[in-house]
Design a protein around this motif. Structure first.
Motif, PDB file in Angstrom:
ATOM      1  N   ALA A 100       0.832  -1.207   0.000  1.00 50.02           N
ATOM      2  CA  ALA A 100       0.000   0.000   0.000  1.00 50.02           C
ATOM      3  C   ALA A 100       0.865   1.255   0.000  1.00 50.02           C
ATOM      4  N   GLN A 101       1.958   1.227   0.772  1.00 49.37           N
ATOM      5  CA  GLN A 101       2.855   2.376   0.827  1.00 49.37           C
ATOM      6  C   GLN A 101       3.609   2.556  -0.494  1.00 49.37           C
ATOM      7  N   LEU A 102       3.984   1.430  -1.128  1.00 50.10           N
ATOM      8  CA  LEU A 102       4.650   1.519  -2.430  1.00 50.10           C
ATOM      9  C   LEU A 102       3.722   2.105  -3.482  1.00 50.10           C
ATOM     10  N   ALA A 103       2.441   1.747  -3.400  1.00 48.81           N
ATOM     11  CA  ALA A 103       1.468   2.298  -4.340  1.00 48.81           C
ATOM     12  C   ALA A 103       1.289   3.798  -4.161  1.00 48.81           C
ATOM     13  N   ARG A 104       1.613   4.302  -2.975  1.00 45.60           N
ATOM     14  CA  ARG A 104       1.515   5.745  -2.693  1.00 45.60           C
ATOM     15  C   ARG A 104       2.836   6.473  -2.923  1.00 45.60           C
ATOM     16  N   GLY A 105       3.825   5.745  -3.481  1.00 50.20           N
ATOM     17  CA  GLY A 105       5.083   6.387  -3.832  1.00 50.20           C
ATOM     18  C   GLY A 105       6.194   6.249  -2.818  1.00 50.20           C
ATOM     19  N   ALA A 106       5.997   5.448  -1.783  1.00 50.26           N
ATOM     20  CA  ALA A 106       7.042   5.259  -0.776  1.00 50.26           C
ATOM     21  C   ALA A 106       8.207   4.462  -1.368  1.00 50.26           C
ATOM     22  N   GLU A 107       9.417   4.724  -0.874  1.00 57.67           N
ATOM     23  CA  GLU A 107      10.615   4.022  -1.314  1.00 57.67           C
ATOM     24  C   GLU A 107      11.307   3.404  -0.105  1.00 57.67           C
ATOM     25  N   PHE A 108      11.429   2.076  -0.122  1.00 49.47           N
ATOM     26  CA  PHE A 108      12.024   1.363   1.006  1.00 49.47           C
ATOM     27  C   PHE A 108      13.442   0.874   0.712  1.00 49.47           C
ATOM     28  N   ASP A 109      13.831   0.822  -0.564  1.00 50.69           N
ATOM     29  CA  ASP A 109      15.102   0.196  -0.932  1.00 50.69           C
ATOM     30  C   ASP A 109      16.122   1.168  -1.498  1.00 50.69           C
ATOM     31  N   SER A 110      15.838   2.447  -1.468  1.00 53.64           N
ATOM     32  CA  SER A 110      16.772   3.419  -2.040  1.00 53.64           C
ATOM     33  C   SER A 110      17.388   4.276  -0.935  1.00 53.64           C
ATOM     34  N   GLY A 111      18.555   4.850  -1.221  1.00 54.41           N
ATOM     35  CA  GLY A 111      19.218   5.712  -0.257  1.00 54.41           C
ATOM     36  C   GLY A 111      20.166   4.958   0.652  1.00 54.41           C
ATOM     37  N   ASN A 112      20.762   5.713   1.590  1.00 54.22           N
ATOM     38  CA  ASN A 112      21.695   5.107   2.540  1.00 54.22           C
ATOM     39  C   ASN A 112      20.948   4.422   3.669  1.00 54.22           C
ATOM     40  N   ILE A 113      21.714   3.927   4.650  1.00 48.81           N
ATOM     41  CA  ILE A 113      21.104   3.157   5.740  1.00 48.81           C
ATOM     42  C   ILE A 113      20.142   4.012   6.554  1.00 48.81           C
TER      43      ILE A 113
END
Length: 265
Positions: free
Chosen positions: A179-192
């Protein structure tokens, strides 16, 4: 997360499924103790064959259980790397101030195999034992402690509910993540740090839904007249059969033989 076998139950009518839950719980503890007492990698081969054979007897998919190990891949890699670089011994490679030794590699393989067998063996208990039987088995084993007013039934109920909630929470987390990915959230990008901050929108609704599910479960149990162990009766009380004794003796002899052979040879 969906591939984790912990907490899942696969119904069946095999010998393993029909075993008394108390016997299975005791044998799992013996299995864990044996894994830690074995001090030679060679003796893990019969342990692996034992696990493979019991999985096949229970009509479970060995390949699916192996695939489920990816849920612990980080712990597995981290643990093996620690042993590779921190175990003293015969130096093989040295770079950036770190030394890889032969003993370190052997120790890493030893610990890695132990961890894999440990996860497979412990998840095997919940895969072949229903929540009701697991609760009854734990309560029965803890019942001698009732003489000192130990809440055996309540503890057994909490353990079984916690185990069964694990796959439910994993499924809930997966739905929230999508649901968060469908709203544009990004969990796998950026630093730690950025990845850690991106988990907040996932954890907050997960905790809220967890408390909601716990409240619904409590209401459902109370509406069905659940009042703990007081006055509680069972439709199918636990009773050891001939098969339980035979399996217990055979498996105990197997584990004991492995430990003794490892100690004296």
């Amino acid at each position: 997360m969906n591939n984790s076998p912990l907490g899942q139950y696969i119904p069946g009518n095999t010998i393993v499924h029909r075993l008394d839950p108390r016997i299975k719980i005791i044998l799992v503890f013996m299995y864990m103790i044996t894994l830690f007492l074995i001090n030679n990698l060679v003796y893990y081969i019969p342990m692996f064959l034992f696990v493979y054979m019991t999985i096949k007897i229970a009509n479970l998919s060995f390949l699916n259980i192996i695939k489920s190990l990816k849920s612990i891949i980080f712990i597995l890699v981290f643990t093996t790397l620690i042993h590779i670089f921190s175990t003293p011994g015969k130096e093989l490679v040295k770079f950036i101030g770190l030394t890889i030794t032969l003993e370190g590699i052997e120790r890493a393989i030893y610990i890695g195999v132990r961890l894999i067998l440990l996860v497979i063996g412990t998840s095997y208990l919940t895969l072949t034992t229903s929540t009701t039987k697991l609760t009854d088995g734990i309560e029965s084993l803890l019942s001698p402690l009732k003489v000192i007013k130990f809440p055996a039934h309540e503890l057994a109920m909490m353990i079984s509910i916690a185990l069964r909630f694990i796959p439910t929470l994993f499924d809930e987390a997966n739905k929230i993540r999508k649901a968060q990915l469908a709203r544009g959230a990004e969990f796998d990008s950026g630093n730690i740090m950025k990845k850690a901050k991106s988990m907040v929108p996932l954890l907050v609704p997960l905790f809220i839904n967890s408390f909601r599910r716990a409240k619904e479960l409590a209401i459902a149990m109370e509406s069905r007249g659940y009042r703990g162990s007081e006055g509680r009766t069972r439709l199918n009380p636990l009773k050891l059969r001939k098969l339980d004794y035979i399996v217990f003796i055979i498996v105990t002899i197997f584990f004991t033989s492995l430990v003794l052979v490892g100690i004296y040879l």
